[in-house]
Design a protein around this motif. Structure first.
Motif, mmCIF file in Angstrom:
data_model
loop_
_atom_site.group_PDB
_atom_site.id
_atom_site.type_symbol
_atom_site.label_atom_id
_atom_site.label_comp_id
_atom_site.label_asym_id
_atom_site.label_seq_id
_atom_site.Cartn_x
_atom_site.Cartn_y
_atom_site.Cartn_z
ATOM 1 N N SER A 28 1.036 -1.048 -0.271
ATOM 2 C CA SER A 28 0.463 0.009 -0.242
ATOM 3 C C SER A 28 0.177 0.927 0.185
ATOM 4 C CB SER A 28 -0.811 -0.014 1.524
ATOM 5 O OG SER A 28 -0.422 -0.214 2.789
ATOM 6 N N ALA A 29 1.769 1.194 0.595
ATOM 7 C CA ALA A 29 2.632 2.166 0.657
ATOM 8 C C ALA A 29 3.518 2.820 -0.637
ATOM 9 C CB ALA A 29 4.431 2.023 0.998
ATOM 10 N N PHE A 30 3.411 2.145 -1.650
ATOM 11 C CA PHE A 30 3.940 2.400 -3.420
ATOM 12 C C PHE A 30 2.443 3.129 -3.755
ATOM 13 C CE2 PHE A 30 6.528 -0.524 -2.338
ATOM 14 C CZ PHE A 30 7.643 -0.839 -3.310
ATOM 15 N N VAL A 31 1.133 3.172 -3.022
ATOM 16 C CA VAL A 31 0.641 3.667 -3.893
ATOM 17 C C VAL A 31 0.480 5.077 -2.907
ATOM 18 C CG1 VAL A 31 -2.691 4.003 -3.850
ATOM 19 C CG2 VAL A 31 -0.730 1.842 -4.822
ATOM 20 N N ALA A 32 0.561 5.583 -1.930
ATOM 21 C CA ALA A 32 0.434 6.477 -1.330
ATOM 22 C C ALA A 32 1.866 7.222 -1.857
ATOM 23 C CB ALA A 32 1.055 6.504 0.311
ATOM 24 N N ILE A 33 2.899 6.926 -1.485
ATOM 25 C CA ILE A 33 3.959 7.652 -1.960
ATOM 26 C C ILE A 33 3.750 7.790 -3.598
ATOM 27 C CG2 ILE A 33 6.478 7.351 -3.100
ATOM 28 C CD1 ILE A 33 6.770 4.866 -0.779
ATOM 29 N N ARG A 34 3.369 7.155 -4.533
ATOM 30 C CA ARG A 34 2.987 7.922 -5.608
ATOM 31 C C ARG A 34 2.020 9.616 -5.539
ATOM 32 N NH1 ARG A 34 0.680 4.262 -10.956
ATOM 33 N NH2 ARG A 34 2.629 3.415 -9.472
ATOM 34 N N SER A 35 1.338 9.826 -4.727
ATOM 35 C CA SER A 35 0.703 10.404 -4.067
ATOM 36 C C SER A 35 1.932 11.677 -3.350
ATOM 37 C CB SER A 35 -0.403 10.770 -3.451
ATOM 38 O OG SER A 35 -0.854 11.669 -3.815
ATOM 39 N N ALA A 36 2.184 11.282 -2.722
ATOM 40 C CA ALA A 36 2.634 12.201 -1.901
ATOM 41 C C ALA A 36 4.441 12.624 -2.498
ATOM 42 C CB ALA A 36 3.697 11.529 -0.682
ATOM 43 N N VAL A 37 5.236 11.733 -3.131
ATOM 44 C CA VAL A 37 6.664 12.266 -3.919
ATOM 45 C C VAL A 37 6.481 13.850 -4.440
ATOM 46 C CG1 VAL A 37 6.716 10.631 -6.011
ATOM 47 C CG2 VAL A 37 8.686 10.743 -4.457
ATOM 48 N N GLU A 38 5.125 13.690 -5.695
ATOM 49 C CA GLU A 38 4.729 14.183 -6.065
ATOM 50 C C GLU A 38 4.944 15.773 -5.818
ATOM 51 O OE1 GLU A 38 1.434 14.559 -8.039
ATOM 52 O OE2 GLU A 38 1.499 12.681 -8.892
ATOM 53 N N HIS A 39 4.736 16.545 -4.305
ATOM 54 C CA HIS A 39 5.353 17.105 -3.399
ATOM 55 C C HIS A 39 6.260 17.223 -2.162
ATOM 56 C CE1 HIS A 39 0.863 17.083 -5.514
ATOM 57 N NE2 HIS A 39 1.078 18.363 -5.767
ATOM 58 N N TYR A 40 6.447 16.182 -2.421
ATOM 59 C CA TYR A 40 7.727 16.912 -1.369
ATOM 60 C C TYR A 40 9.362 15.998 -1.527
ATOM 61 C CZ TYR A 40 4.046 16.618 2.153
ATOM 62 O OH TYR A 40 3.352 17.632 3.503
ATOM 63 N N THR A 41 10.221 16.034 -1.622
ATOM 64 C CA THR A 41 11.546 16.334 -1.909
ATOM 65 C C THR A 41 11.856 14.096 -1.048
ATOM 66 O OG1 THR A 41 13.305 16.904 0.053
ATOM 67 C CG2 THR A 41 12.476 18.895 -2.027
ATOM 68 N N PRO A 42 12.462 13.783 -1.758
ATOM 69 C CA PRO A 42 13.006 12.378 -1.630
ATOM 70 C C PRO A 42 13.712 12.222 -0.185
ATOM 71 C CG PRO A 42 13.474 12.398 -3.186
ATOM 72 C CD PRO A 42 13.146 13.961 -3.164
ATOM 73 N N PHE A 204 17.287 16.958 5.993
ATOM 74 C CA PHE A 204 16.278 17.539 5.730
ATOM 75 C C PHE A 204 14.758 17.716 6.060
ATOM 76 C CE2 PHE A 204 17.943 13.830 4.276
ATOM 77 C CZ PHE A 204 18.423 13.653 2.605
ATOM 78 N N SER A 205 15.624 18.940 6.940
ATOM 79 C CA SER A 205 14.019 19.388 7.969
ATOM 80 C C SER A 205 13.635 20.322 7.355
ATOM 81 C CB SER A 205 14.634 19.781 9.675
ATOM 82 O OG SER A 205 15.179 18.605 9.939
ATOM 83 N N GLY A 206 14.207 21.526 6.569
ATOM 84 C CA GLY A 206 14.039 22.655 6.100
ATOM 85 C C GLY A 206 12.743 22.445 4.657
ATOM 86 N N GLN A 207 13.648 20.798 4.180
ATOM 87 C CA GLN A 207 12.816 20.855 2.835
ATOM 88 C C GLN A 207 11.691 20.025 3.236
ATOM 89 O OE1 GLN A 207 14.923 17.964 0.884
ATOM 90 N NE2 GLN A 207 17.134 19.234 0.608
ATOM 91 N N LEU A 208 11.614 19.570 4.633
ATOM 92 C CA LEU A 208 9.722 18.744 5.525
ATOM 93 C C LEU A 208 9.426 20.530 5.642
ATOM 94 C CD1 LEU A 208 8.009 17.122 5.838
ATOM 95 C CD2 LEU A 208 9.528 16.798 8.630
ATOM 96 N N ILE A 209 9.700 21.262 6.341
ATOM 97 C CA ILE A 209 8.778 22.321 6.588
ATOM 98 C C ILE A 209 8.315 23.109 5.499
ATOM 99 C CG2 ILE A 209 9.206 24.628 7.761
ATOM 100 C CD1 ILE A 209 11.323 23.422 9.370
ATOM 101 N N THR A 210 9.230 22.946 4.602
ATOM 102 C CA THR A 210 8.825 23.646 3.139
ATOM 103 C C THR A 210 7.174 23.190 2.042
ATOM 104 O OG1 THR A 210 10.457 24.656 2.733
ATOM 105 C CG2 THR A 210 9.902 24.776 0.825
ATOM 106 N N GLY A 211 8.079 21.186 2.734
ATOM 107 C CA GLY A 211 6.879 20.647 1.056
ATOM 108 C C GLY A 211 5.466 21.276 2.296
ATOM 109 N N ILE A 212 5.411 20.718 3.956
ATOM 110 C CA ILE A 212 4.110 20.892 3.978
ATOM 111 C C ILE A 212 3.274 22.368 4.548
ATOM 112 C CG2 ILE A 212 3.468 21.157 7.056
ATOM 113 C CD1 ILE A 212 5.339 19.565 7.687
ATOM 114 N N ALA A 213 4.091 23.547 3.906
ATOM 115 C CA ALA A 213 3.876 24.663 3.939
ATOM 116 C C ALA A 213 3.215 25.409 2.623
ATOM 117 C CB ALA A 213 4.833 25.744 3.764
ATOM 118 N N HIS A 214 3.521 23.639 1.060
ATOM 119 C CA HIS A 214 3.293 24.228 -0.362
ATOM 120 C C HIS A 214 2.095 22.982 -0.516
ATOM 121 C CE1 HIS A 214 5.879 27.601 0.013
ATOM 122 N NE2 HIS A 214 5.774 27.496 -0.345
#
Length: 299
Positions: A28-42, A204-214
Motif C-alpha cells: 500500500s505504501a507504493f500507492v501512497a508514495i505516488r501521491s506524496a512524492v509529487e510534492h515532497y522531496t525524497p 532534510f528538516s528545511g525541505q520538510l517544512i517547505t513541503g508541508i507549507a505548500h
C-alpha cells in the motif's frame, strides 16, 4: 513431541500472519508514495514518514512500558536504523523519481536475493533447496512485473544506482536486525531503529517544512499514513516475524509485494494491468509459496 510440534505450528502461523500484514502494508505504501512524492522531496518524504512513525511507536512504547533495549541489541538497532530507516527510504524515494516503477521494482527486488545469500553465509542459515527455488521463481515473476510496467527501457543510470543502494541497504539492515531481536523485542528494535533513522534524516528538516507549507492536504495525509502504517505497524510485524523465522524466508516473502501493488493500483488508481503483469504476479505468489513450504522430516 506432539505438544512441541503444535507449539511450533502455532508460532509459524503467527509469524506468517505478521509477515502477511507487513507485505500488504508495504504494498500500500507504493500507492501512497505516488501521491506524496509529487510534492515532497525524497529526503523530506523520508523524514516526515519517520517522524510520524517515531511518534506512533514512541507512544506505544510508553503504553506498554517496554523501556530501553538491552545493550547487546544496540549495534543491530543502530545499524538497521541508519541503513533501513535512513539510507533505504531516501534512496528509494529518489530512485523512483529517476526511473519508472517497473525498473525500480526489478532492481529493488535484488534485496531478497542478497538477504538469502548473506544470511546463509553470515548468519549460518544455510541454503535450503526450496528457498532457493522459490526465490528464483519469485524473482522471475518480479522481473515480468517490472518489464510490463516499464517505459520501454528508458531508465536513468542514477535511478538504477539509487535502487541498487536501496536494495543493498535493506539486505545489510536485515542481517544486523536479526541478531538484535535475540536481545530486544520486535517493538523495541523497530521503535528505536525508526528514531535513529529520523535523527539521520534531520538534515532534510528545511525541505520538510517547505513541503508541508505548500503540499496539498492529500499528500500530507499520505505522508502521515506512510509513517503510521507501512512504517510503525509493518516494520514491527516484520521484526516479530523475523524473530521467529529465517532472514532468507522473510526476504522471499516480500516478493508478494509487487503482485499486491499491481492489484492495489488496479483497484485504487484504476490502472488495469496487462496479461504479462498478471503472469508475473502469479509467479511471485507461487515462488513465495515454494520458499515458505516447511521441510518434511524424514524420520
Amino acid at each position: 513431541m506432539n505438544a512441541i510440534t503444535e507449539t511450533q505450528a502455532g508460532t509459524d502461523r503467527k509469524a506468517l500472519l505478521a509477515a502477511a500484514v507487513t507485505v500488504v502494508l508495504w504494498a500500500s505504501a507504493f500507492v501512497a508514495i505516488r501521491s506524496a512524492v509529487e510534492h515532497y522531496t525524497p529526503g523530506a518524504l523520508a523524514l516526515g514518514r519517520l517522524l510520524a512513525g517515531s511518534i506512533t511507536l514512541g507512544a506505544i512504547l510508553l503504553v506498554r512500558r517496554e523501556g530501553w533495549p538491552a545493550r547487546a541489541a544496540w549495534p543491530g538497532i543502530v545499524t538497521s536504523g541508519v541503513l533501513w530507516f535512513g539510507v533505504y527510504m531516501v534512496a528509494l524515494n529518489w530512485g523512483e523519481q529517476e526511473v519508472d516503477a517497473g525498473t525500480a521494482a526489478m532492481v529493488v527486488n535484488v534485496g531478497p536475493v542478497l538477504i538469502a545469500l548473506l544470511s546463509g553465509w553470515i548468519l549460518k542459515e544455510g541454503f535450503p533447496r526450496k528457498l532457493l527455488l522459490g526465490m528464483a521463481v519469485s524473482f522471475s515473476g518480479a522481473a515480468l512485473v517490472g518489464v510490463s510496467m516499464s517505459d520501454g527501457g528508458r531508465s536513468s543510470v542514477l535511478g538504477v544506482i539509487l535502487c541498487v543502494v536501496a536494495a543493498a541497504s535493506w539486505a545489510a539492515a536485515v542481517l544486523a536486525q536479526k541478531p538484535a531481536l535475540k536481545h530486544a523485542s520486535a517493538l523495541q528494535v523497530t521503535a528505536f531503529g525508526c528514531m535513529i533513522g529520523t535523527v539521520a534524516c534531520l538534515p532534510f528538516s528545511g525541505q520538510l517544512i517547505t513541503g508541508i507549507a505548500h503540499a496539498p492536504l492529500s499528500s500530507t495525509l499520505n505522508l502521515v499514513y506512510l509513517g503510521v502504517f507501512p512504517t510503525a505497524l509493518a516494520f514491527t510485524t516484520w521484526a516479530y516475524a523475523l524473530a521467529r523465522t529465517t532472514a532468507g524466508k522473510m526476504g522471499a516473502t516480500t516478493y508478494v509485494v509487487p503482485a499486491l501493488v499491481v492489484l492495489m493500483a488496479w483497484l485504487v488508481l484504476g490502472e488495469v494491468p496487462g496479461w504479462l503483469t498478471f503472469a508475473g504476479g502469479a509467479l511471485c505468489l507461487v515462488g513465495v509459496a515454494i520458499s515458505r513450504a516447511r521441510q518434511r522430516s524424514m524420520n
